[in-house]
Enzyme design. Structure first.
Site, mmCIF file in Angstrom:
data_model
loop_
_atom_site.group_PDB
_atom_site.id
_atom_site.type_symbol
_atom_site.label_atom_id
_atom_site.label_comp_id
_atom_site.label_asym_id
_atom_site.label_seq_id
_atom_site.Cartn_x
_atom_site.Cartn_y
_atom_site.Cartn_z
ATOM 1 N N TYR A 291 0.867 -1.190 0.000
ATOM 2 C CA TYR A 291 0.000 0.000 0.000
ATOM 3 C C TYR A 291 0.905 1.243 0.000
ATOM 4 O O TYR A 291 1.492 1.600 1.003
ATOM 5 C CB TYR A 291 -0.943 0.041 1.207
ATOM 6 C CG TYR A 291 -1.835 -1.176 1.370
ATOM 7 C CD1 TYR A 291 -2.089 -2.039 0.307
ATOM 8 C CD2 TYR A 291 -2.430 -1.472 2.600
ATOM 9 C CE1 TYR A 291 -2.892 -3.152 0.466
ATOM 10 C CE2 TYR A 291 -3.243 -2.587 2.766
ATOM 11 C CZ TYR A 291 -3.461 -3.421 1.690
ATOM 12 O OH TYR A 291 -4.262 -4.523 1.856
ATOM 13 N N ASN B 107 -5.151 -14.465 0.290
ATOM 14 C CA ASN B 107 -5.300 -14.799 -1.139
ATOM 15 C C ASN B 107 -4.795 -16.207 -1.462
ATOM 16 O O ASN B 107 -4.418 -16.484 -2.602
ATOM 17 C CB ASN B 107 -4.586 -13.754 -2.021
ATOM 18 C CG ASN B 107 -5.170 -12.369 -1.818
ATOM 19 O OD1 ASN B 107 -6.346 -12.153 -2.059
ATOM 20 N ND2 ASN B 107 -4.358 -11.439 -1.339
ATOM 21 N N GLN C 198 -7.001 -14.081 5.404
ATOM 22 C CA GLN C 198 -7.680 -12.898 4.870
ATOM 23 C C GLN C 198 -7.954 -13.148 3.393
ATOM 24 O O GLN C 198 -7.051 -13.490 2.631
ATOM 25 C CB GLN C 198 -6.813 -11.645 5.049
ATOM 26 C CG GLN C 198 -7.587 -10.382 4.712
ATOM 27 C CD GLN C 198 -6.830 -9.078 4.949
ATOM 28 O OE1 GLN C 198 -6.706 -8.255 4.058
ATOM 29 N NE2 GLN C 198 -6.342 -8.887 6.161
ATOM 30 N N TYR D 114 -11.823 -9.222 3.112
ATOM 31 C CA TYR D 114 -11.489 -7.893 2.585
ATOM 32 C C TYR D 114 -12.487 -7.497 1.512
ATOM 33 O O TYR D 114 -13.226 -8.325 0.997
ATOM 34 C CB TYR D 114 -10.032 -7.778 2.153
ATOM 35 C CG TYR D 114 -9.565 -8.510 0.907
ATOM 36 C CD1 TYR D 114 -9.938 -8.088 -0.362
ATOM 37 C CD2 TYR D 114 -8.702 -9.577 1.001
ATOM 38 C CE1 TYR D 114 -9.473 -8.728 -1.499
ATOM 39 C CE2 TYR D 114 -8.230 -10.230 -0.129
ATOM 40 C CZ TYR D 114 -8.622 -9.798 -1.385
ATOM 41 O OH TYR D 114 -8.168 -10.432 -2.500
ATOM 42 N N PRO E 176 -15.147 -5.682 2.318
ATOM 43 C CA PRO E 176 -16.470 -5.970 2.897
ATOM 44 C C PRO E 176 -17.563 -5.077 2.327
ATOM 45 O O PRO E 176 -18.733 -5.473 2.282
ATOM 46 C CB PRO E 176 -16.273 -5.721 4.397
ATOM 47 C CG PRO E 176 -15.087 -4.807 4.482
ATOM 48 C CD PRO E 176 -14.186 -5.207 3.355
ATOM 49 N N LEU E 177 -17.171 -3.878 1.904
ATOM 50 C CA LEU E 177 -18.175 -2.982 1.302
ATOM 51 C C LEU E 177 -18.062 -2.974 -0.223
ATOM 52 O O LEU E 177 -18.636 -2.107 -0.882
ATOM 53 C CB LEU E 177 -18.006 -1.555 1.850
ATOM 54 C CG LEU E 177 -18.352 -1.400 3.337
ATOM 55 C CD1 LEU E 177 -17.984 -0.003 3.840
ATOM 56 C CD2 LEU E 177 -19.836 -1.678 3.588
ATOM 57 N N SER F 92 -15.595 -2.068 -1.996
ATOM 58 C CA SER F 92 -15.022 -0.746 -2.295
ATOM 59 C C SER F 92 -16.079 0.361 -2.325
ATOM 60 O O SER F 92 -15.970 1.308 -3.105
ATOM 61 C CB SER F 92 -14.259 -0.783 -3.627
ATOM 62 O OG SER F 92 -13.294 -1.797 -3.624
ATOM 63 N N LYS G 289 -24.502 4.103 -1.873
ATOM 64 C CA LYS G 289 -24.479 5.537 -2.198
ATOM 65 C C LYS G 289 -24.308 5.823 -3.684
ATOM 66 O O LYS G 289 -24.302 6.973 -4.087
ATOM 67 C CB LYS G 289 -23.342 6.193 -1.419
ATOM 68 C CG LYS G 289 -21.993 5.620 -1.794
ATOM 69 C CD LYS G 289 -20.903 6.187 -0.925
ATOM 70 C CE LYS G 289 -19.578 5.541 -1.290
ATOM 71 N NZ LYS G 289 -18.494 6.049 -0.500
HETATM 72 P P1 NAP Z 1 -14.035 -1.752 1.390
HETATM 73 O O1 NAP Z 1 -13.824 -1.828 2.847
HETATM 74 O O2 NAP Z 1 -14.941 -2.690 0.738
HETATM 75 O O3 NAP Z 1 -14.516 -0.285 0.997
HETATM 76 C C1 NAP Z 1 -13.942 0.852 1.583
HETATM 77 C C2 NAP Z 1 -14.400 2.079 0.841
HETATM 78 O O4 NAP Z 1 -15.822 2.198 0.938
HETATM 79 C C3 NAP Z 1 -13.847 3.337 1.463
HETATM 80 O O5 NAP Z 1 -12.549 3.620 0.966
HETATM 81 C C4 NAP Z 1 -14.863 4.373 1.041
HETATM 82 O O6 NAP Z 1 -14.618 4.685 -0.335
HETATM 83 C C5 NAP Z 1 -16.168 3.570 1.133
HETATM 84 N N1 NAP Z 1 -16.817 3.669 2.452
HETATM 85 C C6 NAP Z 1 -16.328 3.214 3.639
HETATM 86 N N2 NAP Z 1 -17.204 3.431 4.635
HETATM 87 C C7 NAP Z 1 -18.284 4.015 4.076
HETATM 88 C C8 NAP Z 1 -19.521 4.474 4.587
HETATM 89 N N3 NAP Z 1 -19.831 4.355 5.872
HETATM 90 N N4 NAP Z 1 -20.402 5.023 3.728
HETATM 91 C C9 NAP Z 1 -20.096 5.144 2.446
HETATM 92 N N5 NAP Z 1 -18.940 4.731 1.899
HETATM 93 C C10 NAP Z 1 -18.036 4.174 2.700
HETATM 94 O O7 NAP Z 1 -12.658 -1.847 0.584
HETATM 95 P P2 NAP Z 1 -11.150 -1.760 0.998
HETATM 96 O O8 NAP Z 1 -10.878 -0.604 1.902
HETATM 97 O O9 NAP Z 1 -10.369 -1.829 -0.254
HETATM 98 O O10 NAP Z 1 -10.927 -3.109 1.807
HETATM 99 C C11 NAP Z 1 -10.840 -3.141 3.213
HETATM 100 C C12 NAP Z 1 -9.427 -3.391 3.663
HETATM 101 O O11 NAP Z 1 -9.053 -4.730 3.312
HETATM 102 C C13 NAP Z 1 -8.356 -2.541 2.969
HETATM 103 O O12 NAP Z 1 -8.272 -1.237 3.480
HETATM 104 C C14 NAP Z 1 -7.128 -3.377 3.183
HETATM 105 O O13 NAP Z 1 -6.605 -3.120 4.470
HETATM 106 C C15 NAP Z 1 -7.676 -4.787 3.059
HETATM 107 N N6 NAP Z 1 -7.475 -5.405 1.716
HETATM 108 C C16 NAP Z 1 -6.709 -6.516 1.648
HETATM 109 C C17 NAP Z 1 -6.486 -7.136 0.433
HETATM 110 C C18 NAP Z 1 -5.632 -8.369 0.386
HETATM 111 O O14 NAP Z 1 -5.173 -8.748 -0.706
HETATM 112 N N7 NAP Z 1 -5.388 -9.013 1.509
HETATM 113 C C19 NAP Z 1 -7.081 -6.639 -0.736
HETATM 114 C C20 NAP Z 1 -7.885 -5.511 -0.632
HETATM 115 C C21 NAP Z 1 -8.085 -4.908 0.607
HETATM 116 P P3 NAP Z 1 -15.241 5.960 -1.064
HETATM 117 O O15 NAP Z 1 -15.387 7.044 -0.050
HETATM 118 O O16 NAP Z 1 -14.262 6.276 -2.176
HETATM 119 O O17 NAP Z 1 -16.509 5.458 -1.635
#
Ligand code: NAP
Length: 310
Positions: A60, A158, A177, A205, A207-208, A210, A216
């Protein structure tokens, strides 16, 4: 406050909502849109509101997310924080290759410790599997680091089920994870039976998805970051996903909350999911998502939500 949970077979206690930090200094993931000071404030907000687990990775940034987190955690008591990071990406010139060799993993942990300005990492993951290294040997290297006190628990990410089984041959894996959310549920049949039986915490990972599952977006939305390459954000599939997400509105109203919180609360009803790590780009998203820990969905609603996305 929700109860703390243990990570896998370790004695590490975490609040069930952690913070995903790929948007904190993650300039390579979200180009041109990340303010580093805001990223640090996202982390501070999480820690000040009761989140204790931070999920980062070498890639990252690269490196920048770990560096910024290292700067922030100096402001707090180290023992109050559960620091999770990941490694496996190796730069060979401009090219990135995946390396799980014991020597590379050990060097990666040393480099992460330096960037994070700490002398131990609570949870260290092999971020992606390589093709060559036997997975029990890779995990064996992490076990040595655990015995030396440099890491406190071991995760993989993964991995296929076969790779996970090989990695966990000696029972050393605490956390898997992997991608899992209401729009991508194959982990339920592939991983949950094994992780449940072996006391491995499953941390999903995306969970939302992205932000797509936060309810929204509208059909005219366009994307320029990692979402531009995700089929769930394209064409008819995107429209169909929006229709499903809109059906969650009545549950959000029933529980006097937002769609994102209903989605996050639903994961806690899954057998192996102890902890979730939603990402956030702004401090208000962190505070908002913490409400998910307070929602108790009825069994009937858990099933109805499942059916919408089945
Ligand atoms: P996510 O949790 O699915 O989505 C996060 C995004 O959703 C935020 O950046 C924001 O983006 C939006 N959001 C968050 N809370 C919100 C709310 N209450 N209301 C509206 N929009 C909201 O995706 P992610 O952050 O990519 O994944 C979670 C974590 O998993 C990562 O930060 C990382 O630490 C980990 N990860 C790990 C891997 C792996 O290969 N192990 C891969 C991916 C991620 P916007 O404001 O732009 O909409």
């Amino acid at each position: 406050m929700a109860n703390y949970v243990k990570l896998g077979k370790s004695d590490i206690s975490v609040y069930p909502i952690g913070l995903g930090t790929n948007a904190v200094g993650g300039h390579n993931i979200y180009p041109d849109m990340l303010d580093e000071e805001q990223g640090k404030n996202v982390v501070r907000t999480a820690l000040e509101h009761g989140i204790n687990m931070l999920d980062t990775a070498f890639i990252y940034g690269p490196k920048r997310s770990e560096e910024l987190i290292g700067e922030v955690i100096k402001e707090y008591k180290r023992e109050d924080i559960v620091l999770a990071t990941k490694g496996a990406h190796k730069f060979v010139g401009e090219e990135v290759v995946i390396d799980n060799s014991p020597a590379f993993l050990k060097q990666s942990v040393e480099d992460s410790l330096r960037r994070l300005q700490t002398d131990y990492i609570d949870l260290y993951y092999i971020h992606f599997p390589d093709e060559d290294t036997p997975k029990d040997e890779a995990v064996g290297a992490l076990k040595e680091l655990k015995d030396e006190g440099k890491i406190r628990s071991i995760g993989v990410s993964n991995f296929t089920l076969e790779q996970l089984k090989e990695a966990n041959k000696d029972g050393y894996v605490d956390v898997l994870q992997a991608e899992y959310n209401l729009l991508k549920r194959d982990a339920e049949t592939i991983f949950f039976p094994y992780t449940g039986k072996k006391e491995i915490s499953f941390i999903p990972y995306f969970p939302l998805e992205s932000g797509l599952l936060a309810g929204k977006y509208n059909k005219n939305q366009t994307f320029t970051d990692l979402r531009a390459d995700n089929p769930n954000f394209q064409g008819e599939k995107f429209q169909a996903n929006l229709t499903k997400v809109a059906k969650l509105k009545r549950f959000a109203e029933k529980y006097h909350t937002e769609i994102a919180h209903v989605v996050l609360a639903w994961y806690f009803t899954r057998p192996s999911v102890d902890v979730i790590i939603p990402g956030a780009k702004r401090p208000d998203q962190v505070i908002s998502n913490m409400r998910a820990a307070e929602i108790q969905l009825s069994e009937e609603d858990v099933q109805l939500i499942s059916d919408i996305f089945s």
